[in-house]
Motif scaffolding. Structure first.
Motif, PDB file in Angstrom:
ATOM      1  N   PHE A 176      -5.236 -13.562  -2.817  1.00 26.87           N
ATOM      2  CA  PHE A 176      -5.067 -12.402  -1.945  1.00 26.87           C
ATOM      3  C   PHE A 176      -3.879 -12.647  -1.024  1.00 26.87           C
ATOM      4  O   PHE A 176      -3.706 -13.740  -0.495  1.00 26.87           O
ATOM      5  N   GLU A 177      -3.068 -11.617  -0.830  1.00 24.46           N
ATOM      6  CA  GLU A 177      -1.894 -11.712   0.036  1.00 24.46           C
ATOM      7  C   GLU A 177      -1.788 -10.449   0.882  1.00 24.46           C
ATOM      8  O   GLU A 177      -2.185  -9.366   0.442  1.00 24.46           O
ATOM      9  N   LEU A 178      -1.241 -10.600   2.082  1.00 25.82           N
ATOM     10  CA  LEU A 178      -0.892  -9.438   2.896  1.00 25.82           C
ATOM     11  C   LEU A 178       0.557  -9.095   2.597  1.00 25.82           C
ATOM     12  O   LEU A 178       1.439  -9.950   2.706  1.00 25.82           O
ATOM     13  N   VAL A 179       0.797  -7.861   2.196  1.00 27.63           N
ATOM     14  CA  VAL A 179       2.158  -7.443   1.852  1.00 27.63           C
ATOM     15  C   VAL A 179       2.467  -6.133   2.553  1.00 27.63           C
ATOM     16  O   VAL A 179       1.567  -5.373   2.948  1.00 27.63           O
ATOM     17  N   ASN A 180       3.751  -5.873   2.725  1.00 31.61           N
ATOM     18  CA  ASN A 180       4.174  -4.568   3.226  1.00 31.61           C
ATOM     19  C   ASN A 180       4.329  -3.660   2.017  1.00 31.61           C
ATOM     20  O   ASN A 180       4.978  -4.019   1.041  1.00 31.61           O
ATOM     21  N   GLY A 181       3.715  -2.499   2.080  1.00 32.72           N
ATOM     22  CA  GLY A 181       3.783  -1.600   0.943  1.00 32.72           C
ATOM     23  C   GLY A 181       3.518  -0.172   1.360  1.00 32.72           C
ATOM     24  O   GLY A 181       3.152   0.111   2.498  1.00 32.72           O
ATOM     25  N   TYR A 182       3.716   0.732   0.432  1.00 28.99           N
ATOM     26  CA  TYR A 182       3.509   2.156   0.676  1.00 28.99           C
ATOM     27  C   TYR A 182       2.024   2.477   0.635  1.00 28.99           C
ATOM     28  O   TYR A 182       1.316   2.055  -0.280  1.00 28.99           O
ATOM     29  N   LEU A 183       1.549   3.191   1.648  1.00 26.20           N
ATOM     30  CA  LEU A 183       0.154   3.607   1.722  1.00 26.20           C
ATOM     31  C   LEU A 183       0.094   5.100   1.423  1.00 26.20           C
ATOM     32  O   LEU A 183       0.435   5.929   2.281  1.00 26.20           O
ATOM     33  N   PRO A 184      -0.305   5.500   0.212  1.00 25.50           N
ATOM     34  CA  PRO A 184      -0.239   6.911  -0.178  1.00 25.50           C
ATOM     35  C   PRO A 184      -1.140   7.813   0.660  1.00 25.50           C
ATOM     36  O   PRO A 184      -0.824   8.981   0.877  1.00 25.50           O
ATOM     37  N   ARG A 185      -2.241   7.300   1.148  1.00 23.73           N
ATOM     38  CA  ARG A 185      -3.153   8.150   1.925  1.00 23.73           C
ATOM     39  C   ARG A 185      -2.505   8.619   3.224  1.00 23.73           C
ATOM     40  O   ARG A 185      -2.688   9.755   3.644  1.00 23.73           O
ATOM     41  N   THR A 186      -1.750   7.743   3.869  1.00 27.25           N
ATOM     42  CA  THR A 186      -1.096   8.110   5.133  1.00 27.25           C
ATOM     43  C   THR A 186       0.380   8.443   4.951  1.00 27.25           C
ATOM     44  O   THR A 186       1.045   8.846   5.903  1.00 27.25           O
ATOM     45  N   ARG A 187       0.898   8.249   3.739  1.00 25.43           N
ATOM     46  CA  ARG A 187       2.309   8.508   3.410  1.00 25.43           C
ATOM     47  C   ARG A 187       3.260   7.717   4.302  1.00 25.43           C
ATOM     48  O   ARG A 187       4.277   8.231   4.763  1.00 25.43           O
ATOM     49  N   ARG A 188       2.881   6.486   4.562  1.00 23.52           N
ATOM     50  CA  ARG A 188       3.711   5.587   5.353  1.00 23.52           C
ATOM     51  C   ARG A 188       3.712   4.213   4.700  1.00 23.52           C
ATOM     52  O   ARG A 188       2.913   3.943   3.816  1.00 23.52           O
ATOM     53  N   THR A 189       4.596   3.363   5.206  1.00 22.17           N
ATOM     54  CA  THR A 189       4.550   1.981   4.770  1.00 22.17           C
ATOM     55  C   THR A 189       3.787   1.177   5.814  1.00 22.17           C
ATOM     56  O   THR A 189       3.805   1.505   6.999  1.00 22.17           O
ATOM     57  N   GLY A 190       3.109   0.162   5.355  1.00 18.57           N
ATOM     58  CA  GLY A 190       2.329  -0.675   6.260  1.00 18.57           C
ATOM     59  C   GLY A 190       1.801  -1.885   5.527  1.00 18.57           C
ATOM     60  O   GLY A 190       2.102  -2.112   4.352  1.00 18.57           O
ATOM     61  N   ARG A 191       1.013  -2.650   6.218  1.00 17.29           N
ATOM     62  CA  ARG A 191       0.456  -3.862   5.619  1.00 17.29           C
ATOM     63  C   ARG A 191      -0.763  -3.494   4.783  1.00 17.29           C
ATOM     64  O   ARG A 191      -1.563  -2.651   5.166  1.00 17.29           O
ATOM     65  N   ARG A 192      -0.879  -4.140   3.645  1.00 15.75           N
ATOM     66  CA  ARG A 192      -2.036  -3.942   2.789  1.00 15.75           C
ATOM     67  C   ARG A 192      -2.359  -5.254   2.086  1.00 15.75           C
ATOM     68  O   ARG A 192      -1.567  -6.188   2.105  1.00 15.75           O
TER      69      ARG A 192
END
Length: 72
Positions: A46-62
């Motif tokens: 498991f890793e924390l990465v910065n990526g596109y969050l389609p539900r909020t239409r923003r980029t963030g950590r996931r």
């Protein structure tokens, strides 16, 4: 959903033969043999990465998962 106003039913007491059988099983019978677990052939990292969050239409950590082989 409405809660029932009836009191909860109690479990019937175990019969004498049931108590004797369970005592015999506990004291006399050997426990069943459990199979030996096999070594895992694949794991997840498991890793924390910065990526596109389609539900909020923003980029963030996931959280990202990727398969890994043990001892590599």
């Amino acid at each position: 959903m409405k809660k029932s106003t009836a009191p909860a039913q109690r479990r019937p007491r175990a019969g004498r033969w049931e108590s004797q059988l369970s005592a015999w099983m506990r004291d006399v019978a050997d426990p069943p043999e459990l199979p030996q677990p096999a070594a895992p052939g694949l794991g997840l990292q498991f890793e924390l990465v910065n990526g596109y969050l389609p539900r909020t239409r923003r980029t963030g950590r996931r959280i990202s998962m990727r398969p890994v082989l043990p001892a590599r």
